[in-house]
Design an enzyme around this catalytic site. Structure first.
Site, PDB file in Angstrom:
ATOM      1  N   GLN A  16      -2.114 -68.892  10.148  1.00 13.03           N
ATOM      2  CA  GLN A  16      -1.692 -69.441  11.440  1.00 13.03           C
ATOM      3  C   GLN A  16      -1.229 -70.893  11.319  1.00 13.03           C
ATOM      4  O   GLN A  16      -0.246 -71.295  11.939  1.00 13.03           O
ATOM      5  CB  GLN A  16      -2.862 -69.318  12.420  1.00 13.03           C
ATOM      6  CG  GLN A  16      -2.494 -69.750  13.831  1.00 13.03           C
ATOM      7  CD  GLN A  16      -3.661 -69.608  14.789  1.00 13.03           C
ATOM      8  OE1 GLN A  16      -4.586 -68.829  14.547  1.00 13.03           O
ATOM      9  NE2 GLN A  16      -3.614 -70.360  15.872  1.00 13.03           N
TER      10      GLN A  16
ATOM     11  N   CYS B 221      -8.777 -59.712  11.356  1.00 17.24           N
ATOM     12  CA  CYS B 221      -9.723 -59.816  10.242  1.00 17.24           C
ATOM     13  C   CYS B 221     -11.041 -60.431  10.695  1.00 17.24           C
ATOM     14  O   CYS B 221     -12.081 -60.185  10.096  1.00 17.24           O
ATOM     15  CB  CYS B 221      -9.116 -60.585   9.075  1.00 17.24           C
ATOM     16  SG  CYS B 221      -8.635 -62.268   9.446  1.00 17.24           S
TER      17      CYS B 221
ATOM     18  N   HIS C  12      -7.369 -62.975  15.499  1.00 15.43           N
ATOM     19  CA  HIS C  12      -7.207 -62.417  14.160  1.00 15.43           C
ATOM     20  C   HIS C  12      -8.025 -61.147  14.012  1.00 15.43           C
ATOM     21  O   HIS C  12      -9.249 -61.182  14.164  1.00 15.43           O
ATOM     22  CB  HIS C  12      -7.670 -63.443  13.116  1.00 15.43           C
ATOM     23  CG  HIS C  12      -6.812 -64.662  13.078  1.00 15.43           C
ATOM     24  ND1 HIS C  12      -6.015 -64.963  12.003  1.00 15.43           N
ATOM     25  CD2 HIS C  12      -6.601 -65.637  13.992  1.00 15.43           C
ATOM     26  CE1 HIS C  12      -5.355 -66.088  12.252  1.00 15.43           C
ATOM     27  NE2 HIS C  12      -5.695 -66.517  13.449  1.00 15.43           N
TER      28      HIS C  12
ATOM     29  N   CYS D 175      -2.102 -61.600   8.488  1.00 14.64           N
ATOM     30  CA  CYS D 175      -2.770 -62.668   7.745  1.00 14.64           C
ATOM     31  C   CYS D 175      -2.656 -62.368   6.252  1.00 14.64           C
ATOM     32  O   CYS D 175      -2.770 -61.221   5.818  1.00 14.64           O
ATOM     33  CB  CYS D 175      -4.220 -62.840   8.181  1.00 14.64           C
ATOM     34  SG  CYS D 175      -5.416 -61.871   7.275  1.00 14.64           S
ATOM     35  N   GLU D 176      -2.386 -63.421   5.504  1.00 13.50           N
ATOM     36  CA  GLU D 176      -2.145 -63.203   4.070  1.00 13.50           C
ATOM     37  C   GLU D 176      -3.435 -62.969   3.291  1.00 13.50           C
ATOM     38  O   GLU D 176      -3.392 -62.567   2.138  1.00 13.50           O
ATOM     39  CB  GLU D 176      -1.357 -64.368   3.476  1.00 13.50           C
ATOM     40  CG  GLU D 176      -2.106 -65.673   3.401  1.00 13.50           C
ATOM     41  CD  GLU D 176      -1.220 -66.790   2.856  1.00 13.50           C
ATOM     42  OE1 GLU D 176       0.008 -66.655   2.885  1.00 13.50           O
ATOM     43  OE2 GLU D 176      -1.785 -67.799   2.408  1.00 13.50           O
ATOM     44  N   HIS D 177      -4.560 -63.210   3.907  1.00 17.76           N
ATOM     45  CA  HIS D 177      -5.818 -63.007   3.184  1.00 17.76           C
ATOM     46  C   HIS D 177      -6.299 -61.570   3.226  1.00 17.76           C
ATOM     47  O   HIS D 177      -6.954 -61.108   2.299  1.00 17.76           O
ATOM     48  CB  HIS D 177      -6.906 -63.927   3.745  1.00 17.76           C
ATOM     49  CG  HIS D 177      -6.551 -65.373   3.622  1.00 17.76           C
ATOM     50  ND1 HIS D 177      -6.736 -66.288   4.628  1.00 17.76           N
ATOM     51  CD2 HIS D 177      -5.982 -66.045   2.602  1.00 17.76           C
ATOM     52  CE1 HIS D 177      -6.312 -67.472   4.231  1.00 17.76           C
ATOM     53  NE2 HIS D 177      -5.836 -67.346   3.010  1.00 17.76           N
ATOM     54  N   HIS D 178      -5.996 -60.876   4.331  1.00 13.04           N
ATOM     55  CA  HIS D 178      -6.491 -59.503   4.479  1.00 13.04           C
ATOM     56  C   HIS D 178      -5.379 -58.499   4.777  1.00 13.04           C
ATOM     57  O   HIS D 178      -5.641 -57.308   4.866  1.00 13.04           O
ATOM     58  CB  HIS D 178      -7.511 -59.437   5.615  1.00 13.04           C
ATOM     59  CG  HIS D 178      -8.651 -60.410   5.456  1.00 13.04           C
ATOM     60  ND1 HIS D 178      -8.647 -61.664   6.003  1.00 13.04           N
ATOM     61  CD2 HIS D 178      -9.819 -60.295   4.769  1.00 13.04           C
ATOM     62  CE1 HIS D 178      -9.770 -62.294   5.684  1.00 13.04           C
ATOM     63  NE2 HIS D 178     -10.492 -61.490   4.930  1.00 13.04           N
TER      64      HIS D 178
HETATM   65 ZN   LIG Z   1      -7.488 -62.672   7.490  1.00 17.62          ZN
END
Ligand SMILES: [Zn+2]
Length: 195
Positions: free
Chosen positions: A122, A152, A150, A81-84
């Site tokens: 996703q 995260c 996920h 995931c690009e956020h975490h």
């Molecule tokens: Zn994430």
């Protein structure tokens, strides 16, 4: 080439520094070679940036008079995931209605890998896959369903541990015709196909 650029700028020193900032000791036994290993792992997990769809397809398009739905289901994927920068993983189901061409079945999981092995969300993974198949094959329609978990969400205690997310992208006939969409959903939900 991006590969040689990587050799000039290896990630290992950054990972060694990351370990230090996490108040770890990069010199202790278990961690001595971790920066190199993590460097390799990260490059593999982001190798999709350096893949090209035309090279993957490599002419494996075949003219047919077949116009029934083609479904490739339960394609396992692993992404970040690009956020975490934590993993998310699950299964993807792809279907299309051929216009004149079909693609070699083994190519679809490889196209999935190309988009999964990047920093992703996703929703975009699902969309990019559908659009790419649309561009390469020009089918009457494409449907993609992605069912994922996920880390995260699971590891940070944000959500319940077993929570997953589902996304879909429907193009052409899959968007416009309910029967087509229903046929796809029925095939995907038919769990015990017995092979
Ligand atoms: Zn994430």
């Amino acid at each position: 080439m991006i590969d040689s650029q990587f050799e000039e700028q290896p990630l290992a020193p950054l990972i060694r520094e990351l370990l230090e900032r996490l108040e770890e000791d990069p010199q202790r036994d278990g961690l001595v070679r971790t920066p190199e290993r993590a460097d390799k792992a990260l490059r593999f997990l982001t190798s999709g940036y350096r893949m090209d769809v035309h090279r993957i397809v490599n002419g494996a398009l075949f003219e047919v008079k077949y116009d029934a739905m083609v479904v490739v289901k339960d394609i396992e994927f692993f992404s970040l995931c690009e956020h975490h920068m934590l993993p998310f993983f699950g299964r993807i189901h792809v279907a299309y209605l051929p216009r004149k061409k079909v693609i070699g079945l083994s190519k679809i999981p490889r196209i999935v890998d190309m988009f999964a092995r990047r920093l992703q969300i996703q929703e975009r993974l699902t969309q990019e896959l559908a659009q790419t198949i649309q561009e390469v094959l020009d089918p009457v329609g494409v449907g993609v369903i992605c069912d994922a978990k996920h880390f995260c969400m699971m590891m940070r205690g944000v959500e319940k541990q077993h929570s997953g997310a589902m996304t879909s992208a429907m193009l052409g006939a899959f968007r416009e015709q309910k029967e087509t969409r229903d046929e796809f959903l029925a095939l995907v939900n038919h769990r015990n196909s017995g092979y």
